[in-house]
Design a protein around this motif. Structure first.
Motif, PDB file in Angstrom:
ATOM      1  N   LEU A  67       0.860  -1.180   0.000  1.00 51.62           N
ATOM      2  CA  LEU A  67       0.000   0.000   0.000  1.00 51.62           C
ATOM      3  C   LEU A  67       0.895   1.229   0.000  1.00 51.62           C
ATOM      4  O   LEU A  67       1.737   1.387   0.896  1.00 51.62           O
ATOM      5  CB  LEU A  67      -0.893   0.014   1.241  1.00 51.62           C
ATOM      6  N   GLY A  68       0.750   2.081  -1.006  1.00 52.19           N
ATOM      7  CA  GLY A  68       1.555   3.284  -1.085  1.00 52.19           C
ATOM      8  C   GLY A  68       0.709   4.509  -1.319  1.00 52.19           C
ATOM      9  O   GLY A  68      -0.412   4.427  -1.855  1.00 52.19           O
ATOM     10  N   GLU A  69       1.238   5.665  -0.944  1.00 54.03           N
ATOM     11  CA  GLU A  69       0.474   6.904  -1.087  1.00 54.03           C
ATOM     12  C   GLU A  69       0.160   7.221  -2.542  1.00 54.03           C
ATOM     13  O   GLU A  69      -0.933   7.679  -2.869  1.00 54.03           O
ATOM     14  CB  GLU A  69       1.235   8.078  -0.471  1.00 54.03           C
ATOM     15  N   TYR A  71       0.304   5.086  -5.407  1.00 49.13           N
ATOM     16  CA  TYR A  71      -0.244   4.079  -6.310  1.00 49.13           C
ATOM     17  C   TYR A  71      -1.220   3.111  -5.646  1.00 49.13           C
ATOM     18  O   TYR A  71      -1.604   2.106  -6.252  1.00 49.13           O
ATOM     19  CB  TYR A  71       0.894   3.314  -6.977  1.00 49.13           C
ATOM     20  N   GLY A  72      -1.613   3.392  -4.400  1.00 51.33           N
ATOM     21  CA  GLY A  72      -2.664   2.606  -3.782  1.00 51.33           C
ATOM     22  C   GLY A  72      -2.244   1.206  -3.362  1.00 51.33           C
ATOM     23  O   GLY A  72      -1.068   0.924  -3.133  1.00 51.33           O
ATOM     24  N   ILE A  73      -3.239   0.308  -3.291  1.00 52.00           N
ATOM     25  CA  ILE A  73      -3.026  -1.049  -2.797  1.00 52.00           C
ATOM     26  C   ILE A  73      -2.826  -2.012  -3.953  1.00 52.00           C
ATOM     27  O   ILE A  73      -3.509  -1.933  -4.972  1.00 52.00           O
ATOM     28  CB  ILE A  73      -4.207  -1.508  -1.910  1.00 52.00           C
ATOM     29  N   GLU A  74      -1.896  -2.936  -3.758  1.00 55.49           N
ATOM     30  CA  GLU A  74      -1.647  -3.993  -4.736  1.00 55.49           C
ATOM     31  C   GLU A  74      -1.409  -5.293  -3.980  1.00 55.49           C
ATOM     32  O   GLU A  74      -0.580  -5.345  -3.073  1.00 55.49           O
ATOM     33  CB  GLU A  74      -0.425  -3.654  -5.592  1.00 55.49           C
ATOM     34  N   GLY A  75      -2.164  -6.318  -4.309  1.00 63.15           N
ATOM     35  CA  GLY A  75      -2.019  -7.601  -3.646  1.00 63.15           C
ATOM     36  C   GLY A  75      -2.896  -7.702  -2.403  1.00 63.15           C
ATOM     37  O   GLY A  75      -3.622  -6.776  -2.036  1.00 63.15           O
ATOM     38  N   SER A  76      -2.837  -8.865  -1.769  1.00 63.87           N
ATOM     39  CA  SER A  76      -3.610  -9.118  -0.550  1.00 63.87           C
ATOM     40  C   SER A  76      -2.875 -10.153   0.276  1.00 63.87           C
ATOM     41  O   SER A  76      -1.878 -10.726  -0.168  1.00 63.87           O
ATOM     42  CB  SER A  76      -5.019  -9.609  -0.898  1.00 63.87           C
ATOM     43  N   GLY A  77      -3.383 -10.386   1.484  1.00 61.87           N
ATOM     44  CA  GLY A  77      -2.752 -11.376   2.337  1.00 61.87           C
ATOM     45  C   GLY A  77      -2.461 -10.824   3.717  1.00 61.87           C
ATOM     46  O   GLY A  77      -2.770  -9.674   4.028  1.00 61.87           O
ATOM     47  N   ARG A  79       0.329 -10.063   5.174  1.00 65.99           N
ATOM     48  CA  ARG A  79       1.461  -9.137   5.313  1.00 65.99           C
ATOM     49  C   ARG A  79       1.311  -8.009   4.284  1.00 65.99           C
ATOM     50  O   ARG A  79       1.066  -8.265   3.108  1.00 65.99           O
ATOM     51  CB  ARG A  79       2.789  -9.873   5.094  1.00 65.99           C
ATOM     52  N   ARG A  80       1.483  -6.779   4.763  1.00 64.30           N
ATOM     53  CA  ARG A  80       1.278  -5.626   3.886  1.00 64.30           C
ATOM     54  C   ARG A  80       2.354  -4.567   4.166  1.00 64.30           C
ATOM     55  O   ARG A  80       2.490  -4.088   5.291  1.00 64.30           O
ATOM     56  CB  ARG A  80      -0.107  -5.035   4.136  1.00 64.30           C
ATOM     57  N   TRP A  81       3.105  -4.219   3.136  1.00 65.96           N
ATOM     58  CA  TRP A  81       4.071  -3.129   3.240  1.00 65.96           C
ATOM     59  C   TRP A  81       3.350  -1.809   2.988  1.00 65.96           C
ATOM     60  O   TRP A  81       2.549  -1.699   2.059  1.00 65.96           O
ATOM     61  CB  TRP A  81       5.202  -3.309   2.232  1.00 65.96           C
ATOM     62  N   VAL A  82       3.622  -0.821   3.819  1.00 67.18           N
ATOM     63  CA  VAL A  82       2.969   0.483   3.714  1.00 67.18           C
ATOM     64  C   VAL A  82       4.052   1.542   3.499  1.00 67.18           C
ATOM     65  O   VAL A  82       5.003   1.638   4.292  1.00 67.18           O
ATOM     66  CB  VAL A  82       2.148   0.794   4.977  1.00 67.18           C
ATOM     67  N   VAL A  83       3.903   2.316   2.434  1.00 70.47           N
ATOM     68  CA  VAL A  83       4.991   3.192   1.982  1.00 70.47           C
ATOM     69  C   VAL A  83       4.501   4.625   1.770  1.00 70.47           C
ATOM     70  O   VAL A  83       3.505   4.856   1.078  1.00 70.47           O
ATOM     71  CB  VAL A  83       5.588   2.664   0.659  1.00 70.47           C
TER      72      VAL A  83
END
Length: 266
Positions: A67-69, A71-77, A79-83
């Motif tokens: 999840l990035g400011e 380009y939004g969210i990509e993928g699921s599960g 574990r989530r990297w937030v940038v």
């Protein structure tokens, strides 16, 4: 307890790459800046840094979501990297060195996603802070050259240093009177802004800070650095973690008093 040190090392690698990209364009005379629909600025460096981080994560952690400011969210599960590629873009585009890349890994738990790794890298200041769940919070130039962070022990408002970003958000939410009341009770106030007050809370040089409106990517990395340094990070509603759309961080000893003032509405 899971071992997050491999993820922490990866976050440092990601931050190194982002630092190189953002510093290369910092103060560039031909820096391209656009205005997003929410009227906030975004530079070519914001986009390039997030693309770089996403590319490296795709190779190193292909099963993890991102999840990035920009380009939004990509993928699921779980574990989530937030940038946040550049927290403090307004500073960045004006040549003010107070900006940072925020990288956090969040993991699903009983109460929802919680940050388990966080890196805050401010290359124009020559500073970096980081934390991993159960490992502690640190600052330094590298994992090998670091000092452990610990929040302050100040327990009286009259002795406390309070940091914030601006006045306008508090006024828009009808919280300005409570905010100003709090500023009258403390020893010192300063508007450092963006990520920096949270890092100062973790270092013990500021006793508490708060912001009235934020996104998850503004808070996730800051939250784990503060809590692993022994502090408290909640929303203005008192909910622990970076999920309330706003933030309050403290050494823990002054948290309830701070929230009491900031929740006075007019």
């Amino acid at each position: 307890m899971p071992d997050y040190l491999d993820d922490l090392r990866l976050a440092h690698v990601l931050a190194d790459a982002a630092d190189a990209a953002t510093m290369d364009r910092f103060k560039a005379l031909d820096l391209k800046v656009e205005t997003k629909p929410d009227m906030t600025p975004v530079s070519e460096a914001d986009k390039a840094a997030e693309e770089l981080i996403r590319g490296q994560l795709q190779r190193a952690r292909p099963r993890d979501a991102v999840l990035g400011e920009e380009y939004g969210i990509e993928g699921s599960g779980p574990r989530r990297w937030v940038v946040d590629p550049i927290d403090g873009t307004k500073n960045y585009v004006r040549g003010v060195p107070v900006w940072a890349t925020l990288i956090s890994l969040m993991e699903a738990g009983e109460g929802g996603y919680e940050p388990v790794v966080g890196v805050v890298s401010a290359p124009a200041l020559g500073r970096r802070w980081w934390a991993a769940k159960g490992y502690g919070a640190f600052a330094g130039r590298s994992l090998a050259q670091a000092s452990r962070l610990q929040v302050s022990r100040v327990s009286r408002l009259a002795d406390a240093s309070f940091a914030y970003s601006s006045l306008s958000g508090w006024e828009e939410q009808g919280r300005l009177d409570g905010f100003l009341g709090l500023t009258r009770e403390v020893w010192r106030t300063r508007a450092y802004g963006d990520f920096w007050p949270y890092m100062m809370v973790a270092e013990g040089s500021v006793d508490f800070c708060a912001e009235p409106e934020l996104s998850l990517w503004d808070m996730a990395a800051n939250a784990i650095v503060v809590t692993e340094a022994g502090g408290t990070f909640t929303g203005l509603d008192g909910r622990p973690g970076p999920h309330s759309g706003n933030a309050a961080a403290s050494n823990g000893l002054l948290h309830d008093e701070m929230l009491g003032y900031l929740n006075r509405r007019t």
